[in-house]
Design a protein around this motif. Sequence first.
Motif, PDB file in Angstrom:
ATOM      1  N   HIS A 109     -35.094   2.097 -26.811  1.00  0.00           N
ATOM      2  CA  HIS A 109     -34.007   1.261 -27.316  1.00  0.00           C
ATOM      3  C   HIS A 109     -34.541   0.370 -28.443  1.00  0.00           C
ATOM      4  O   HIS A 109     -35.102  -0.694 -28.196  1.00  0.00           O
ATOM      5  N   ALA A 112     -30.111  -2.931 -29.474  1.00  0.00           N
ATOM      6  CA  ALA A 112     -28.991  -2.887 -28.535  1.00  0.00           C
ATOM      7  C   ALA A 112     -28.229  -4.194 -28.693  1.00  0.00           C
ATOM      8  O   ALA A 112     -28.615  -5.214 -28.134  1.00  0.00           O
ATOM      9  N   GLU A 118     -26.221   0.197 -31.159  1.00  0.00           N
ATOM     10  CA  GLU A 118     -27.468   0.607 -30.509  1.00  0.00           C
ATOM     11  C   GLU A 118     -28.199   1.638 -31.354  1.00  0.00           C
ATOM     12  O   GLU A 118     -27.578   2.522 -31.951  1.00  0.00           O
ATOM     13  N   TYR A 120     -31.257   4.326 -30.686  1.00  0.00           N
ATOM     14  CA  TYR A 120     -32.040   4.924 -29.598  1.00  0.00           C
ATOM     15  C   TYR A 120     -32.884   6.057 -30.155  1.00  0.00           C
ATOM     16  O   TYR A 120     -32.358   7.006 -30.739  1.00  0.00           O
TER      17      TYR A 120
END
Length: 228
Positions: A109, A112, A118, A120
Amino acid sequence: VYASALGLYELRINGERVGEDYFTPGWTDYAKRLYYQTYDVTDLIASGGNAIGAILADGWYAGYIGFGKKREHYGDKPRFLAQLEIEYADGSKDFIVTDESWKAAYGPHIEADFLMGETYDARMELAGWDRTGFDDSNWRPVAVTDKIEAKIEPYPGVTVKKIMEIKPIERTEPKQGVFVFDMGQNFAGWVRLKVKGQEGDKVVLRFAEMLNPDGTIYTTNLREARCT
């Protein structure tokens, strides 16, 4: 187990997520109070070795909040707090608490955030990090705050939970390689998407509440939020 954070936390024990709540411990005026949750984790504790850990994010405490691309409204150092109490059949107890013996590392992550979204990176996943036997020799000691002035209280409201799943009612391609999924309603939630590709490929999801005349998503009302 009791758990709280300056920021957001997801608590893990022996590879399992603790509880069904999201965005814990909840938004508050962190200068005055800090909320915590309590969970019965008896079924997650095993005989012999056990592993406890958490994912920590900026949340409302240190992330973007309000207008003007403002971060760190309450503070710039997210913190996690937990106390696991184990009571044995003979009445004795053990206490496992967050202290300077804990270690930390960055995972997949990268970002976030409630407003920005977000990021990722699956290449940075740490398989088995929340289970016993994981090699944390490359992890670093955590930074510890001796004391906070805010009063610590149990969360007084209803927590956020997943209540349903919905499927898109239509998929269009207003531009080549750009797909729009119409979910059929406005909602607060997140997307599950299955794709195939090569290592390092980038998939970008954007979210909006309505469409432009050409069928693309309308994002002007999001102002400075990337929502990506």
